[in-house]
Enzyme design. Structure first.
Site, mmCIF file in Angstrom:
data_model
loop_
_atom_site.group_PDB
_atom_site.id
_atom_site.type_symbol
_atom_site.label_atom_id
_atom_site.label_comp_id
_atom_site.label_asym_id
_atom_site.label_seq_id
_atom_site.Cartn_x
_atom_site.Cartn_y
_atom_site.Cartn_z
ATOM 1 N N GLY A 184 0.850 -1.203 0.000
ATOM 2 C CA GLY A 184 0.000 0.000 0.000
ATOM 3 C C GLY A 184 0.875 1.237 0.000
ATOM 4 O O GLY A 184 0.555 2.260 0.605
ATOM 5 N N GLY B 169 -0.522 4.796 -0.967
ATOM 6 C CA GLY B 169 -1.708 5.321 -0.292
ATOM 7 C C GLY B 169 -1.325 6.506 0.595
ATOM 8 O O GLY B 169 -0.195 7.008 0.544
ATOM 9 N N GLN B 170 -2.284 6.915 1.419
ATOM 10 C CA GLN B 170 -2.077 8.119 2.236
ATOM 11 C C GLN B 170 -0.860 7.994 3.156
ATOM 12 O O GLN B 170 -0.030 8.889 3.218
ATOM 13 C CB GLN B 170 -3.330 8.398 3.078
ATOM 14 C CG GLN B 170 -3.236 9.701 3.845
ATOM 15 C CD GLN B 170 -4.286 9.843 4.927
ATOM 16 O OE1 GLN B 170 -4.915 8.858 5.338
ATOM 17 N NE2 GLN B 170 -4.496 11.053 5.390
ATOM 18 N N ASP C 87 -0.596 -7.828 -5.810
ATOM 19 C CA ASP C 87 -1.805 -7.803 -4.983
ATOM 20 C C ASP C 87 -1.441 -8.441 -3.642
ATOM 21 O O ASP C 87 -0.911 -9.573 -3.618
ATOM 22 C CB ASP C 87 -2.887 -8.632 -5.705
ATOM 23 C CG ASP C 87 -4.228 -8.575 -4.992
ATOM 24 O OD1 ASP C 87 -4.254 -8.473 -3.752
ATOM 25 O OD2 ASP C 87 -5.248 -8.653 -5.699
ATOM 26 N N TYR D 125 -15.279 -1.877 7.690
ATOM 27 C CA TYR D 125 -13.889 -1.444 7.899
ATOM 28 C C TYR D 125 -13.494 -1.669 9.365
ATOM 29 O O TYR D 125 -12.449 -2.261 9.660
ATOM 30 C CB TYR D 125 -13.782 0.038 7.509
ATOM 31 C CG TYR D 125 -12.468 0.709 7.835
ATOM 32 C CD1 TYR D 125 -11.283 0.310 7.229
ATOM 33 C CD2 TYR D 125 -12.419 1.781 8.734
ATOM 34 C CE1 TYR D 125 -10.086 0.951 7.519
ATOM 35 C CE2 TYR D 125 -11.228 2.424 9.022
ATOM 36 C CZ TYR D 125 -10.062 2.016 8.420
ATOM 37 O OH TYR D 125 -8.888 2.655 8.698
ATOM 38 N N LYS E 51 -10.772 -4.174 11.190
ATOM 39 C CA LYS E 51 -9.716 -3.693 12.100
ATOM 40 C C LYS E 51 -9.802 -4.461 13.430
ATOM 41 O O LYS E 51 -8.784 -4.874 13.988
ATOM 42 C CB LYS E 51 -9.828 -2.180 12.313
ATOM 43 C CG LYS E 51 -9.484 -1.350 11.077
ATOM 44 C CD LYS E 51 -8.055 -1.609 10.605
ATOM 45 C CE LYS E 51 -7.637 -0.758 9.435
ATOM 46 N NZ LYS E 51 -6.344 -1.181 8.854
ATOM 47 N N ILE F 288 -6.123 10.777 9.967
ATOM 48 C CA ILE F 288 -4.804 11.330 9.631
ATOM 49 C C ILE F 288 -4.961 12.466 8.624
ATOM 50 O O ILE F 288 -5.591 12.283 7.581
ATOM 51 C CB ILE F 288 -3.881 10.249 9.012
ATOM 52 C CG1 ILE F 288 -3.811 8.996 9.907
ATOM 53 C CG2 ILE F 288 -2.496 10.823 8.739
ATOM 54 C CD1 ILE F 288 -3.102 9.162 11.206
HETATM 55 N N1 SER Z 1 -9.508 7.678 8.060
HETATM 56 C C1 SER Z 1 -10.196 6.464 8.383
HETATM 57 C C2 SER Z 1 -11.599 6.526 7.917
HETATM 58 O O1 SER Z 1 -12.227 7.535 8.133
HETATM 59 C C3 SER Z 1 -10.175 6.200 9.875
HETATM 60 O O2 SER Z 1 -9.338 5.115 10.132
HETATM 61 O O3 SER Z 1 -12.082 5.594 7.357
#
Ligand code: SER
Length: 315
Positions: A8, A11-12, A50, A139, A143, A169
């Site tokens: 990743g 990504g951010q 992947d 999501y 986690k 973040i």
């Molecule tokens: N930035 C993430 C979200 O809002 C939080 O883990 O999905």
């Protein structure tokens, strides 16, 4: 030294972690892995794969003599709700693949959890390290389950896997992603480019947030901490600041005085309302010396300065 693999990588978090690791350990020691998202201007060792594909990963680990993996691949909260099965597949099967290879090749692994692992039954203020985790997004479920899996692999196989629960973040290098806390990035992008922003959360919505430099520092510091200091093996709470959407808008208006902000909460409000407002990070402070550097004014200043430069907007 054995090399570092970042999945990743574009990504951010990856876009900022990879250069930080390159600077610390040298370009030749960091392998950036991307799949759909790859930055063509990236300067360093690149692999395209992947993260669910065990064979490709095994080849990369062997070919580059990998000793450490930062496994960052993840679909975020808003995107996740559009396809729960895909989110489970990418977030969980990707993680399990990495953990299994970790056992086989004796890897040290970093995997990020999130404030999304918490849910409406969690105390929302000063959320404890050890508390109820009943997330209401897929999501968050990945986690929560991922934290359990990391802890299990540590207990069962002695795998050295470390994790922090990132708050929202704020960063400027990559455009806002499909998460709930991303409103706090959008306000900068749209405020600077259009002079107005419609926020999808209520003005009084308060969430835990962090500037990306602090998140990167947390990530590197926890990985460098002595083994015996890592006492929490699901994931550490870390905190920096908590602000409401309205408080952020007021701070941004100091730089863009004519900025117009209105609030039209949509279903993302329900996600925000299920997450903590403030976090108790005393265990991370005690175990591996976690501290943050960016408060709201400092973070707002760097976001505005960097994005003005990116967009070619004079101060
Ligand atoms: N930035 C993430 C979200 O809002 C939080 O883990 O999905």
């Amino acid at each position: 030294m054995k090399k570092i693999l970042v999945t990743g990588a574009f990504g951010q978090i990856g876009s900022e972690l990879v250069p930080a690791l390159q600077e610390k350990f040298g370009k030749d020691n960091v392998v950036a892995m991307g799949h759909e998202k790859i930055d063509e201007s990236y300067d360093g060792i690149l692999e395209k794969a992947d993260s669910r594909d065990k064979n490709s990963l095994e080849t990369i680990i062997k070919n580059h003599d990998i000793g450490t993996v930062y496994h960052l691949v993840s679909l975020l909260s808003v995107k996740g709700e559009t396809d729960p099965s895909l989110t489970w597949d990418i977030n969980m099967n990707g993680l399990k693949t990495i953990l299994d290879l970790g056992v086989r090749f004796d890897l040290k692994i970093f995997w990020p959890s999130s404030i999304a692992a918490f849910g409406p039954s969690t105390p929302r203020d000063n959320t404890p390290q050890h508390t109820v985790l009943e997330p209401t997004t897929i999501y968050g479920v990945t986690k929560y389950a991922g934290e359990g899996l990391c802890r299990y692999y540590n207990i069962k196989y002695g795998l050295d896997v470390r994790s922090v629960r990132y708050p929202g973040i704020l960063s400027w290098k990559t455009p806002p992603g499909r998460g709930t806390t991303e409103y706090a990035i959008e306000i900068f992008y749209e405020g600077l480019q259009k002079g107005r922003y419609t926020c999808f959360l209520r003005e009084d919505t308060k969430l835990p947030m962090m500037y990306v430099d602090d998140a990167i520092r947390a990530t590197i510091v926890i990985m460098e901490a002595p083994l015996e200091n890592i006492k929490v093996r699901n994931s550490y709470n870390i905190a920096a600041l908590s602000f409401t959407a309205g408080e952020l808008a007021s701070e941004v208006k100091k730089y863009i005085p004519n900025l117009e902000v209105d609030y039209k909460p949509d279903k993302r409000q329900l996600i925000a309302d299920s997450w903590p407002r403030t976090i108790d990070d005393s265990e991370a402070k005690k175990d591996w010396g976690w501290t943050y550097e960016y408060d709201l004014p400092k973070m707002t200043k760097v976001m505005v300065e960097n994005l003005r430069r990116e967009f070619g907007i004079p101060a």
